[in-house]
Design a protein around this motif. Structure first.
Motif, PDB file in Angstrom:
ATOM      1  N   ILE A   7       1.016  -0.895  -0.194  1.00 25.89           N
ATOM      2  CA  ILE A   7       0.164   0.010  -0.288  1.00 25.89           C
ATOM      3  C   ILE A   7       0.833   1.227  -0.155  1.00 25.89           C
ATOM      4  O   ILE A   7       1.484   1.591   0.830  1.00 25.89           O
ATOM      5  CB  ILE A   7      -0.651  -0.113   1.569  1.00 25.89           C
ATOM      6  CG1 ILE A   7      -2.122  -0.930   1.292  1.00 25.89           C
ATOM      7  CG2 ILE A   7      -2.021   0.547   0.815  1.00 25.89           C
ATOM      8  CD1 ILE A   7      -2.613  -1.409   2.170  1.00 25.89           C
ATOM      9  N   ALA A   8       1.057   1.639  -1.219  1.00 29.76           N
ATOM     10  CA  ALA A   8       1.686   2.920  -1.245  1.00 29.76           C
ATOM     11  C   ALA A   8       0.865   4.285  -0.909  1.00 29.76           C
ATOM     12  O   ALA A   8       2.208   5.290  -0.643  1.00 29.76           O
ATOM     13  CB  ALA A   8       2.436   3.157  -2.691  1.00 29.76           C
ATOM     14  N   GLY A  30       6.483   6.803   5.879  1.00 27.26           N
ATOM     15  CA  GLY A  30       6.990   8.351   5.805  1.00 27.26           C
ATOM     16  C   GLY A  30       6.217   9.291   5.475  1.00 27.26           C
ATOM     17  O   GLY A  30       4.334   9.447   5.690  1.00 27.26           O
ATOM     18  N   PRO A  31       6.398  10.204   6.002  1.00 25.56           N
ATOM     19  CA  PRO A  31       5.685  11.202   6.622  1.00 25.56           C
ATOM     20  C   PRO A  31       5.716  12.127   4.626  1.00 25.56           C
ATOM     21  O   PRO A  31       4.192  12.681   4.493  1.00 25.56           O
ATOM     22  CB  PRO A  31       6.513  12.428   7.066  1.00 25.56           C
ATOM     23  CG  PRO A  31       7.909  11.802   7.161  1.00 25.56           C
ATOM     24  CD  PRO A  31       8.170  10.494   6.856  1.00 25.56           C
ATOM     25  N   GLN A  38      12.442   5.152  -4.034  1.00 19.96           N
ATOM     26  CA  GLN A  38      12.020   4.299  -2.172  1.00 19.96           C
ATOM     27  C   GLN A  38      10.603   3.414  -3.010  1.00 19.96           C
ATOM     28  O   GLN A  38      10.692   1.962  -2.064  1.00 19.96           O
ATOM     29  CB  GLN A  38      10.896   4.966  -1.794  1.00 19.96           C
ATOM     30  CG  GLN A  38      12.281   6.463  -1.140  1.00 19.96           C
ATOM     31  CD  GLN A  38      11.683   7.516  -0.226  1.00 19.96           C
ATOM     32  OE1 GLN A  38      10.149   7.597  -0.567  1.00 19.96           O
ATOM     33  NE2 GLN A  38      11.853   8.147   0.890  1.00 19.96           N
ATOM     34  N   LEU A  39       9.459   3.359  -3.788  1.00 20.80           N
ATOM     35  CA  LEU A  39       8.877   1.999  -4.393  1.00 20.80           C
ATOM     36  C   LEU A  39       9.537   1.682  -4.729  1.00 20.80           C
ATOM     37  O   LEU A  39       8.973   0.117  -4.397  1.00 20.80           O
ATOM     38  CB  LEU A  39       7.682   2.842  -5.144  1.00 20.80           C
ATOM     39  CG  LEU A  39       6.533   2.160  -5.731  1.00 20.80           C
ATOM     40  CD1 LEU A  39       5.494   1.358  -4.291  1.00 20.80           C
ATOM     41  CD2 LEU A  39       5.381   2.969  -6.250  1.00 20.80           C
ATOM     42  N   GLU A  59       9.863   0.081 -16.416  1.00 21.34           N
ATOM     43  CA  GLU A  59      11.431  -0.052 -15.888  1.00 21.34           C
ATOM     44  C   GLU A  59      10.697  -0.977 -14.313  1.00 21.34           C
ATOM     45  O   GLU A  59      11.597  -1.491 -13.573  1.00 21.34           O
ATOM     46  CB  GLU A  59      11.356   1.510 -15.576  1.00 21.34           C
ATOM     47  CG  GLU A  59      13.031   1.216 -14.062  1.00 21.34           C
ATOM     48  CD  GLU A  59      13.315   2.969 -13.679  1.00 21.34           C
ATOM     49  OE1 GLU A  59      13.545   3.055 -13.041  1.00 21.34           O
ATOM     50  OE2 GLU A  59      11.876   3.141 -13.616  1.00 21.34           O
ATOM     51  N   PHE A  60       8.915   0.041 -14.072  1.00 19.33           N
ATOM     52  CA  PHE A  60       8.630  -0.220 -13.018  1.00 19.33           C
ATOM     53  C   PHE A  60       8.405  -1.805 -12.807  1.00 19.33           C
ATOM     54  O   PHE A  60       8.576  -2.806 -11.786  1.00 19.33           O
ATOM     55  CB  PHE A  60       7.526   0.379 -12.876  1.00 19.33           C
ATOM     56  CG  PHE A  60       6.798   0.254 -11.588  1.00 19.33           C
ATOM     57  CD1 PHE A  60       6.655   1.566 -10.524  1.00 19.33           C
ATOM     58  CD2 PHE A  60       6.100  -0.336 -10.710  1.00 19.33           C
ATOM     59  CE1 PHE A  60       6.254   1.237  -9.171  1.00 19.33           C
ATOM     60  CE2 PHE A  60       5.224  -0.769  -9.749  1.00 19.33           C
ATOM     61  CZ  PHE A  60       5.833   0.056  -8.918  1.00 19.33           C
TER      62      PHE A  60
END
Ligand SMILES: NC(=O)c1ccc[n+]([C@@H]2O[C@H](COP(=O)([O-])OP(=O)(O)OC[C@H]3O[C@@H](n4cnc5c(N)ncnc54)[C@H](O)[C@@H]3O)[C@@H](O)[C@H]2O)c1
Ligand SMILES: O=C(O)[C@H](O)CO
Length: 329
Positions: A7-8, A30-31, A38-39, A59-60
């Motif tokens: 869950i991003a 993260g805030p 990061q993902l 790429e993802f």
């Protein structure tokens, strides 16, 4: 095997609890919003992903070899590279319907606040300059009874048309990929060419998805066709407009004003000339941003995700990816 999902984006606790009943969940804590790099580090073993607008491309997908489904908490899905997803059998879903009325409210709010100069006048009052801007009268233009041209008469376009017609007694023109007799019947909307709509409308409102076909749909030529007294509203995606051409049209007084919820670059660059124009009302892409609607969107996205990774029937697969079946392990 229990599917693993990532869950991003922050979601309500109930939404996370729903997903956790069926899946092993990890989430971004993260805030700040998660960055792409990061993902990419988080998805190496994910079967499913809950996101809002992150680009899903080759790429993802190379970083997520197990991925079966991506669920967008948004109706627009121009972040999906559909060919890359098809190639890998990755299902993509979105959240239509639940946000229509909320986005339509916002579109009307933008029309009204641009026409009646609400942000500009609000600032005047708060700056202690009640009722005065030198010799200039603080007049705006009427919305009621005018002609509203909607480009993209889809789900949200229809909700906007109803408000324009029944709330503000507007004449509704529309341009769409296909003619919609049902809207002509219920709202009395008139189907027309883009050129005619641009020439005749007092308000031109863009509500198309962003696709290769709609990229810079509104450019120099299109703004030049609009009335000098007309107001341009964009609640679709920033990339559907040639922003440079919009800026020039405003600077050259080819159009009266603009109300924008979306920009070519988001967050909008601080030196974007649109930000210093008093006749431009700007919003930070908040069309669907009410507590209830964002909750409904997150829950719908969660249901789409769970259905996709558990092999149940998925409600909102995006049309171009319908028929894909995730490969069995
Ligand atoms: N500002 C926001 O916060 C916000 C919120 C929701 C949706 N949106 C944007 O609005 C878009 C529309 O949402 P929707 O749910 O109404 O989608 P929809 O698919 O129901 O409607 C889109 C309409 O645009 C038409 N269209 C597509 N290409 C066209 C073209 N080249 N020329 C003319 N018409 C064309 C389609 O035929 C369709 O009727 C989304 O894809 C999203 O990008 C923005
Ligand atoms: O497409 C949508 O749902 C909105 O723009 C929110 O991203």
């Amino acid at each position: 095997m229990i599917p693993k999902v990532y869950i991003a984006r922050p979601v309500p606790a109930e939404v996370e609890a729903y997903i956790s009943q069926y899946c092993q969940c990890e989430k971004w804590n993260g805030p700040e919003p998660i960055t792409r790099s990061q993902l990419l580090k988080q998805i190496s073993d994910a079967d499913g992903l809950l996101i809002t607008g992150e680009k899903i491309d080759d790429e993802f997908l190379d970083h997520a070899p197990n991925l079966k489904a991506v669920s967008n908490i948004s109706v627009g899905y121009n972040n999906y590279d559909l060919e890359a997803m098809k190639k890998r059998n990755v299902i993509g879903t979105n959240t239509p319907d639940v946000l229509d009325e909320t986005v339509a409210d916002l579109a009307l709010a933008l029309m009204l606040s641009t026409a009646r100069r609400l942000p500009e006048l609000d600032k005047l009052v708060k700056d202690g300059k009640w009722g005065s801007k030198g010799d200039e009268p603080l007049f705006g233009v009427d919305v009621h009874g005018k002609t509203l041209g909607i480009i993209g008469m889809g789900r949200i376009g229809e909700s906007i048309a109803r408000r324009g017609k029944f709330g503000f007694n507007m004449e509704i023109l529309y341009h769409n990929r296909r003619r919609k007799p049902e809207v002509e019947e219920t709202v009395g909307a008139t189907y027309t060419t883009l050129e005619h709509l641009l020439r005749e409308s007092d308000f031109v409102l863009l509500m198309v998805p962003y696709t290769p076909e709609t990229k810079k749909l509104m450019g120099r030529e299109q703004f030049a066709l609009m009335k000098k007294s007309a107001i341009f509203i964009n609640t679709s995606r920033g990339q559907t407009v040639d922003e440079k051409a919009l800026i020039e049209a405003l600077q050259n007084k080819e159009i009266l004003a603009a109300g924008l919820d979306v920009f070519d670059q988001e967050p909008v660059a601080p030196d974007n000339p649109l930000l210093t124009m008093p006749n431009v009302v700007t919003l930070p892409h908040i069309g669907s941003a009410t507590h209830q609607t964002r909750y409904d969107m997150a829950m719908l996205a969660a249901k789409n995700l769970v259905a996709a990774v558990t092999g149940s029937e998925i409600v909102n697969v995006v049309p171009e990816l319908k028929g894909l079946r995730p490969l069995k392990e």
